[in-house]
Design an enzyme around this catalytic site. Sequence first.
Site, PDB file in Angstrom:
ATOM      1  N   GLU A  11      -0.125  -2.774   4.970  1.00 54.06           N
ATOM      2  CA  GLU A  11      -1.873  -2.191   4.068  1.00 54.06           C
ATOM      3  C   GLU A  11      -3.248  -2.287   5.069  1.00 54.06           C
ATOM      4  OE1 GLU A  11      -0.729  -3.273   1.144  1.00 54.06           O
ATOM      5  OE2 GLU A  11       0.551  -4.154   0.800  1.00 54.06           O
ATOM      6  N   CYS A  14       1.196  -0.952  -0.252  1.00 54.49           N
ATOM      7  CA  CYS A  14      -0.235   0.151  -0.355  1.00 54.49           C
ATOM      8  C   CYS A  14       0.845   1.240  -0.294  1.00 54.49           C
ATOM      9  CB  CYS A  14      -0.733  -0.320   0.644  1.00 54.49           C
ATOM     10  SG  CYS A  14      -2.466  -0.259   0.556  1.00 54.49           S
TER      11      CYS A  14
END
Length: 229
Positions: free
Chosen positions: A105, A2
């Site tokens: 994430e 991410c």
Amino acid sequence: MCGRLSQYRGIYDFVAVLNIPNALINYAGDLPLELYNVAPSAQLALFHQEGQFLRADMVRWGWRPRWAVDRAAPIKARVDRVAHDPFFRAIWPHRAIIAIDNWFEWIDEGGPKKQPYLIRRKDRAPILCAVIGQYPTAEHEPDAHDGFVFISADSRGGMVDIHDWQPVTLNPELAREWLNPATSEKRAEQIILLRWERPEVFEWFKVDRAIGNIRNQQSGLINPSDPLI
């Protein structure tokens, strides 16, 4: 991945895991890095091999070629394309390792905000990530265009529940081969396509949503928000 990670240990902790006996040229400093919540465009400690020496530099996360002025600097490159992608042609031969402590994430679990998870090795050892980039060398002074990208791949096994993509991570033996200038580009491509670490190496758990604010840098951000079983 991410686009958020931690790199808080010191350079010599990472060097010990790489286990490269050659002398270190260290431009990253001797103190712990203490970076608990790192986002793209930040400077991270990067290792590359310069002749017989291992060299550490602080390099910006994100890179684009000089001609790509109309687009943002990517932070990652797909493992199945990077070796033959014209966008990364200039830096594909410039292999390096970023040693990180964990990455994060965010998962939609049905609440008002996504839940952040921390991913780390089960043995708590540093994670050796394959990267390519433009960085200082004996012939190349630090430059405004310096930067690097992680090589990323489809997640495997249980990690698919956390995110579709993950950094390509290598065990120390393959990391040394990846860094070695004598390793051919064909062999380097084989390493990242076929030999990266399995999901069983990792564990993941929920952390406090405060990690979402990049101004938050305290060490407690990497602690589980729920007790680990």
